[in-house]
Motif scaffolding. Structure first.
Motif, PDB file in Angstrom:
ATOM      1  N   LEU A  95      -4.201  84.217 -16.481  1.00 22.89           N
ATOM      2  CA  LEU A  95      -3.828  82.821 -16.076  1.00 22.89           C
ATOM      3  C   LEU A  95      -5.026  81.947 -16.088  1.00 22.89           C
ATOM      4  N   ALA A  96      -6.125  82.659 -15.668  1.00 23.71           N
ATOM      5  CA  ALA A  96      -7.573  81.725 -15.654  1.00 23.71           C
ATOM      6  C   ALA A  96      -7.794  81.148 -17.324  1.00 23.71           C
ATOM      7  N   ALA A  97      -7.595  82.163 -18.335  1.00 19.28           N
ATOM      8  CA  ALA A  97      -7.790  81.650 -19.678  1.00 19.28           C
ATOM      9  C   ALA A  97      -6.991  80.481 -19.979  1.00 19.28           C
ATOM     10  N   GLU A  98      -5.403  80.485 -19.410  1.00 26.62           N
ATOM     11  CA  GLU A  98      -4.622  79.613 -19.668  1.00 26.62           C
ATOM     12  C   GLU A  98      -4.962  78.061 -19.187  1.00 26.62           C
ATOM     13  N   LEU A  99      -5.811  77.992 -18.078  1.00 27.13           N
ATOM     14  CA  LEU A  99      -6.335  76.975 -17.399  1.00 27.13           C
ATOM     15  C   LEU A  99      -7.384  76.306 -17.823  1.00 27.13           C
ATOM     16  N   GLN A 100      -8.086  77.113 -18.868  1.00 27.76           N
ATOM     17  CA  GLN A 100      -9.321  76.359 -19.418  1.00 27.76           C
ATOM     18  C   GLN A 100      -8.975  75.180 -20.156  1.00 27.76           C
ATOM     19  N   PRO A 101      -7.913  75.088 -20.970  1.00 22.27           N
ATOM     20  CA  PRO A 101      -7.739  73.939 -21.779  1.00 22.27           C
ATOM     21  C   PRO A 101      -7.448  72.700 -20.694  1.00 22.27           C
ATOM     22  N   VAL A 102      -6.957  72.887 -19.567  1.00 23.29           N
ATOM     23  CA  VAL A 102      -6.687  71.761 -18.614  1.00 23.29           C
ATOM     24  C   VAL A 102      -8.103  71.140 -18.257  1.00 23.29           C
ATOM     25  N   ALA A 103      -9.027  71.972 -18.050  1.00 19.79           N
ATOM     26  CA  ALA A 103     -10.391  71.417 -17.655  1.00 19.79           C
ATOM     27  C   ALA A 103     -11.074  70.626 -18.647  1.00 19.79           C
ATOM     28  N   ARG A 104     -11.066  71.558 -19.875  1.00 19.72           N
ATOM     29  CA  ARG A 104     -11.505  70.950 -21.135  1.00 19.72           C
ATOM     30  C   ARG A 104     -11.061  69.516 -21.402  1.00 19.72           C
ATOM     31  N   GLN A 105      -9.756  69.336 -21.210  1.00 23.74           N
ATOM     32  CA  GLN A 105      -9.131  67.934 -21.504  1.00 23.74           C
ATOM     33  C   GLN A 105      -9.768  66.864 -20.653  1.00 23.74           C
ATOM     34  N   LYS A 106     -10.171  67.280 -19.518  1.00 23.58           N
ATOM     35  CA  LYS A 106     -11.007  66.341 -18.423  1.00 23.58           C
ATOM     36  C   LYS A 106     -12.566  66.077 -18.755  1.00 23.58           C
ATOM     37  N   GLY A 107     -12.986  66.850 -19.622  1.00 23.82           N
ATOM     38  CA  GLY A 107     -14.279  67.055 -20.003  1.00 23.82           C
ATOM     39  C   GLY A 107     -15.282  67.777 -18.831  1.00 23.82           C
ATOM     40  N   LEU A 108     -14.381  69.011 -18.202  1.00 18.72           N
ATOM     41  CA  LEU A 108     -14.989  69.714 -17.127  1.00 18.72           C
ATOM     42  C   LEU A 108     -15.067  71.284 -17.595  1.00 18.72           C
ATOM     43  N   ASN A 109     -16.169  71.645 -16.958  1.00 18.26           N
ATOM     44  CA  ASN A 109     -16.375  73.217 -16.972  1.00 18.26           C
ATOM     45  C   ASN A 109     -15.531  73.756 -16.003  1.00 18.26           C
ATOM     46  N   LEU A 110     -14.932  74.838 -16.004  1.00 18.67           N
ATOM     47  CA  LEU A 110     -13.983  75.626 -14.971  1.00 18.67           C
ATOM     48  C   LEU A 110     -14.406  76.966 -14.616  1.00 18.67           C
ATOM     49  N   LEU A 111     -14.572  77.100 -13.341  1.00 20.93           N
ATOM     50  CA  LEU A 111     -14.980  78.598 -12.975  1.00 20.93           C
ATOM     51  C   LEU A 111     -13.736  79.165 -11.918  1.00 20.93           C
ATOM     52  N   VAL A 112     -12.882  80.030 -12.098  1.00 22.88           N
ATOM     53  CA  VAL A 112     -11.890  80.448 -11.360  1.00 22.88           C
ATOM     54  C   VAL A 112     -12.428  81.712 -10.685  1.00 22.88           C
ATOM     55  N   THR A 113     -12.219  81.568  -9.172  1.00 23.15           N
ATOM     56  CA  THR A 113     -12.816  82.775  -8.308  1.00 23.15           C
ATOM     57  C   THR A 113     -11.642  83.270  -7.416  1.00 23.15           C
ATOM     58  N   SER A 114     -11.856  84.270  -6.881  1.00 25.30           N
ATOM     59  CA  SER A 114     -10.715  84.987  -6.256  1.00 25.30           C
ATOM     60  C   SER A 114     -11.443  85.189  -4.924  1.00 25.30           C
ATOM     61  N   PHE A 115     -10.384  85.671  -3.866  1.00 27.69           N
ATOM     62  CA  PHE A 115     -10.890  86.377  -2.548  1.00 27.69           C
ATOM     63  C   PHE A 115     -11.536  85.106  -1.623  1.00 27.69           C
ATOM     64  N   ASN A 116     -10.859  83.922  -1.494  1.00 32.14           N
ATOM     65  CA  ASN A 116     -11.162  82.914  -0.688  1.00 32.14           C
ATOM     66  C   ASN A 116     -10.982  83.127   0.626  1.00 32.14           C
TER      67      ASN A 116
END
Length: 452
Positions: free
Chosen positions: A385-406
């Motif tokens: 799922l994190a890999a599928e979210l990467q294009p969403v951030a790229r379209q905004k010109g952002l780097n994306l880190l997804v983390t667990s256990f918050n």
């Protein structure tokens, strides 16, 4: 014959007792699409109502620190499987609470990483009460954990908590909370202007999909992702995230208190790549580590050493600059009723689940630091799922880190297409029912867009 009749009556009584328990304790899975559920509507409304970040007054300043939270006595081990709360006997490496505090004059955020299995919900409850001691609220905190299965336990009450983390010890909850507050205080005392940069390097060869044996799977997010903070005096901090499960200690090797490979990695980075390093477990849901070595300790050294080499080659190429963009969004997350499945398509009733586990609130959080956005989840979040979210951030010109256990643990969140696979991740640890994969992706997408 009288003995036979007595035995038959006992058997009949037991059967009736089991039927009664099943009748009051189980209910069919509710497969209503998530967009038709009240919790979805409520969470969408909360997302739409999140306030815009306050305008920056200064460029970002940062400070960092750690506090040793190693107990002075042996405790249960926080892990799953064969450990089942067995006490560790030997301190292989000390356990810390680490914090990076960021401030742009109008917003202050503390990124907290715990050398634990998860961020315990009991610790979050204490933090919500005590954060004003350091001038912050829960809405100022972005938390995560390294997910070592050989770290301190004892922080979860209830039957399920005992299976995961051993017998409950309230003193340990206080010790962890004290450590977080101490690290934040020290970090705030060292605030200074920083330049900010982002880098990443591929380590897909160091992970595999644990549910791959059950059928085809998709690509995982196998990148090591880095945020670098550099002060004018030459000191620096690295925020590092990766999707490899910290399970290089075998399940039957619970004798050692250890940070597993994330601890070894951080120690190595602080010798060669940065003054301070902080590790957050990435999207580890169903993602196992590809280990090399003949002993657990050798596997940890090899694994952490190779990740460190890749990071050390990447850090010099990171381009850093001053930036004032800083925002933290907290989205209280509505959920379907608890859905742990017991028999076929039958699940535990909510009252029974809450009696065994507890009822803790859960959030999604999005932290914007310059051109990078971090999104935290209350679960073992899927690397697919994190890999599928990467294009969403790229379209905004952002780097994306997804983390667990918050801080609010709800089990595993994996792609919905795997819901009916009979694997540990998709059946035993899917606690809140079908469609959570798409639901989480939609809400996380909304947070990424809000953080832009």
């Amino acid at each position: 014959m009288r003995v036979v009749r007595v035995i038959l009556r006992i058997i009949l009584g037991l059967v009736l007792l089991v039927v009664f328990i099943l009748a009051i304790g189980l209910v069919p899975v509710d497969d209503t699409p998530y967009r038709q559920m009240p919790y979805y509507t409520q969470t969408r409304q909360r997302l739409a109502q999140l306030p815009a970040p306050a305008p920056a007054r200064t460029a970002i300043r940062a400070g960092w620190a750690k506090a040793n939270i190693t107990p002075p006595y042996t405790t249960p081990t926080g892990g799953y499987g064969e450990r089942r709360g067995r006490h560790w006997r030997v301190v292989s490496d000390s356990i810390y609470a680490r914090a990076i505090v960021l401030d742009n004059g109008s917003t202050r955020v503390a990124v907290v990483a715990l050398d634990l299995l998860i961020t315990p919900p009991t610790v979050v409850e204490q933090l919500k009460k005590r954060l004003p001691e350091v001038g912050l609220r829960w809405e100022n905190i972005y938390t995560g954990a390294i997910h070592s299965h050989n770290s301190v336990g004892g922080w979860a009450p209830g039957l399920v908590g005992q299976l995961i983390a051993g017998g409950y010890d309230e003193k340990l909850v206080g010790r962890i909370t004290d450590g977080v507050l101490s690290a934040i205080r020290q970090a705030q005392a060292s605030l200074a202007p920083v330049q900010i940069g982002y880098g990443q390097t591929d380590a897909t060869d160091h992970i595999y999909n644990r549910i791959g044996f059950s059928g085809p799977t998709g690509p995982l997010d196998g990148a090591i992702r880095l945020v670098k903070l550099q002060k004018a005096d030459g000191t620096s901090a690295l925020l590092c995230s990766f999707a490899g499960h910290a399970t290089l200690f075998n399940g039957d090797n619970g004798d050692y208190l250890s940070r597993d490979y994330p601890g070894s990695l951080v120690d190595r980075l602080e010798k060669k790549a940065a003054t301070f390093a902080l590790f957050l477990a990435g999207p580890v849901g169903s993602t196992g580590p590809q280990a090399r070595g003949t002993t657990d300790f050798q596997e940890i050294r090899n694994y952490a050493g190779d990740l460190a080499l890749r990071i050390e080659r990447t850090v010099p190429a990171i381009q850093s600059r001053s930036d004032s963009t800083l925002a933290l969004l907290t989205l209280p997350l509505g959920l379907r009723e608890p859905h742990p499945r017991i028999i076929g398509n039958w699940r535990v009733r909510p009252w029974l689940f809450y009696a065994l586990y507890g009822d803790y609130p859960s959030d999604l959080k999005a932290l914007r630091i310059g051109p990078t956005v971090l999104v935290s989840t209350p679960c073992d979040f899927s690397g697919e799922l994190a890999a599928e979210l990467q294009p969403v951030a790229r379209q905004k010109g952002l780097n994306l880190l997804v983390t667990s256990f918050n801080g609010g643990y709800i089990g595993y969140v994996t792609p919905d297409r795997y819901y009916n696979r009979t694997t540990y991740e998709t059946r035993d640890m899917n606690w809140f029912g079908p469609y959570n994969g798409d639901y989480f992706k939609e809400m996380m997408t909304g947070l990424i867009q809000k953080a832009d």
